[in-house]
Motif scaffolding. Structure first.
Motif, PDB file in Angstrom:
ATOM      1  N   PRO A  57       0.775  -1.187   0.095  1.00  7.71           N
ATOM      2  CA  PRO A  57      -0.002   0.050   0.039  1.00  7.71           C
ATOM      3  C   PRO A  57       0.792   1.361  -0.033  1.00  7.71           C
ATOM      4  CG  PRO A  57       0.063  -1.104   2.208  1.00  7.71           C
ATOM      5  CD  PRO A  57       0.643  -2.042   1.266  1.00  7.71           C
ATOM      6  N   VAL A  58       2.207   1.079   0.183  1.00  9.47           N
ATOM      7  CA  VAL A  58       2.977   2.263   0.153  1.00  9.47           C
ATOM      8  C   VAL A  58       3.691   2.463  -1.145  1.00  9.47           C
ATOM      9  CG1 VAL A  58       5.189   3.340   1.188  1.00  9.47           C
ATOM     10  CG2 VAL A  58       3.716   1.657   2.549  1.00  9.47           C
ATOM     11  N   GLY A  59       3.207   3.656  -1.633  1.00 10.88           N
ATOM     12  CA  GLY A  59       3.740   4.149  -3.062  1.00 10.88           C
ATOM     13  C   GLY A  59       5.213   4.164  -3.454  1.00 10.88           C
ATOM     14  N   SER A  60       5.945   4.527  -2.423  1.00 10.14           N
ATOM     15  CA  SER A  60       7.375   4.547  -2.529  1.00 10.14           C
ATOM     16  C   SER A  60       7.917   2.913  -2.951  1.00 10.14           C
ATOM     17  CB  SER A  60       8.199   5.275  -1.589  1.00 10.14           C
ATOM     18  OG  SER A  60       8.008   4.320  -0.331  1.00 10.14           O
ATOM     19  N   PHE A  61       7.260   2.018  -2.096  1.00  7.12           N
ATOM     20  CA  PHE A  61       7.672   0.478  -2.371  1.00  7.12           C
ATOM     21  C   PHE A  61       7.390   0.264  -3.665  1.00  7.12           C
ATOM     22  CE2 PHE A  61       7.740  -0.929   2.620  1.00  7.12           C
ATOM     23  CZ  PHE A  61       8.607  -0.003   2.682  1.00  7.12           C
ATOM     24  N   ARG A  62       5.873   0.381  -4.028  1.00  8.17           N
ATOM     25  CA  ARG A  62       5.596  -0.065  -5.484  1.00  8.17           C
ATOM     26  C   ARG A  62       6.287   0.767  -6.382  1.00  8.17           C
ATOM     27  NH1 ARG A  62       0.556   1.328  -3.192  1.00  8.17           N
ATOM     28  NH2 ARG A  62       0.389   3.269  -4.752  1.00  8.17           N
ATOM     29  N   ALA A  63       6.773   1.903  -6.407  1.00 10.01           N
ATOM     30  CA  ALA A  63       7.463   2.307  -7.326  1.00 10.01           C
ATOM     31  C   ALA A  63       8.843   1.836  -7.492  1.00 10.01           C
ATOM     32  CB  ALA A  63       7.729   3.918  -6.921  1.00 10.01           C
ATOM     33  N   PHE A  64       9.510   1.410  -6.145  1.00 12.55           N
ATOM     34  CA  PHE A  64      10.787   0.651  -6.299  1.00 12.55           C
ATOM     35  C   PHE A  64      10.780  -0.661  -6.818  1.00 12.55           C
ATOM     36  CE2 PHE A  64      13.926  -2.131  -4.547  1.00 12.55           C
ATOM     37  CZ  PHE A  64      15.213  -1.000  -4.492  1.00 12.55           C
TER      38      PHE A  64
END
Length: 214
Positions: free
Chosen positions: A43-50
Motif C-alpha cells: 500500500p506504500v507508493g514508494s515501495f510500489r515504485a521501487f
C-alpha cells in the motif's frame, strides 16, 4: 565415449559449478522475487515504485550486460568478491524480476475479498500477505516459477565467459586438447539436460501436491 571417460573430472567440475550457480542464484532470485512482489502490491507508493523500477530495468537489460555491470562495475566501488559470487548476484538479480512477476500474477488470482476480510479482522499488510494471500497464490505460480528456474540454469552458461567454472566452459579446455568439439557439446548438452530435468521433476512433484487442479 572417449571424450567423456578421458575427461570425466573436467566435466564433473563444470557440472558441479553449474549446479552451484543454479542453486545459489535460485535462492537469491526467490528471496528477491518475493520481496519485490511484496513491494509491488504494497500500500506504500514508494515501495510500489521501487518494485516496478526493479522489474522494468532488469527485465529489459540483457543478461550479458548485467554480468559486465556486476563483475566489472562493483569492484570500482570497493566491493571485491570472487567471480562466482558476482555471477550468482547477476543471475539472481536478473531472475528475481521474472520470479517477481510470476508471484505478482499469482497474488492477483486471489480474490480481493480475501485480503479485505483479513484486514477487517485487524491483520496488518504483512500478516495478510503471508498468511492469507501468498499460501493461495503459491499454488498457481508453481509452473511459471519452475520454468523460470530452468531458464536460470541455462543462463548460467554466460558465467563461463567471466572465468567462472561451469559446464559450457569445459569445451574450451577440451578443444585445446584436440577432442572432437561435436561430441564435447553433446556431453555438455546431456549435463544441462540432467540439471533441467531434475528441476522439472522437483516442480512436478510440488505441482501434484499443491498445484491448482485443472
Amino acid at each position: 565415449m572417449d571424450v567423456l571417460t578421458d575427461n570425466f573430472s573436467t566435466f564433473g567440475k563444470g557440472f558441479v559449478g553449474t549446479v552451484e550457480l543454479t542453486v545459489y542464484a535460485s535462492i537469491l532470485a526467490l528471496v528477491l522475487g518475493f520481496v519485490m512482489a511484496s513491494f509491488r502490491v504494497a500500500p506504500v507508493g514508494s515501495f510500489r515504485a521501487f518494485g516496478t523500477a526493479w522489474v522494468t530495468v532488469l527485465r529489459n537489460t540483457p543478461l550479458t550486460l548485467l554480468f559486465f555491470a556486476v563483475l566489472l562495475g562493483l569492484p570500482r566501488f570497493g566491493l571485491v568478491l570472487p567471480f562466482k559470487v558476482f555471477a550468482v548476484i547477476a543471475l539472481g538479480c536478473y531472475t528475481s524480476a521474472f520470479i517477481c512477476e510470476a508471484l505478482r500474477s499469482g497474488i492477483n488470482t486471489v480474490p480481493r475479498g480475501q485480503g479485505e476480510a483479513a484486514r477487517s479482522l485487524g491483520m496488518t499488510f504483512g500478516q495478510t500477505l503471508s498468511t492469507v494471500v501468498l499460501p493461495q497464490a503459491f499454488r498457481s505460480v508453481i509452473p511459471p516459477v519452475g520454468s523460470t528456474l530452468i531458464a536460470l540454469a541455462k543462463n548460467s552458461a554466460i558465467a563461463g565467459a567471466f572465468s567462472v567454472t561451469e559446464l559450457l566452459g569445459t569445451y574450451k579446455t577440451l578443444s585445446e586438447l584436440g577432442y572432437n568439439i561435436i561430441w564435447t557439446f553433446v556431453w555438455i548438452a546431456v549435463g544441462y539436460l540432467i540439471i533441467t530435468l531434475a528441476i522439472s521433476a522437483v516442480f512436478n512433484v510440488l505441482e501434484k501436491r499443491w498445484g491448482v487442479a485443472r
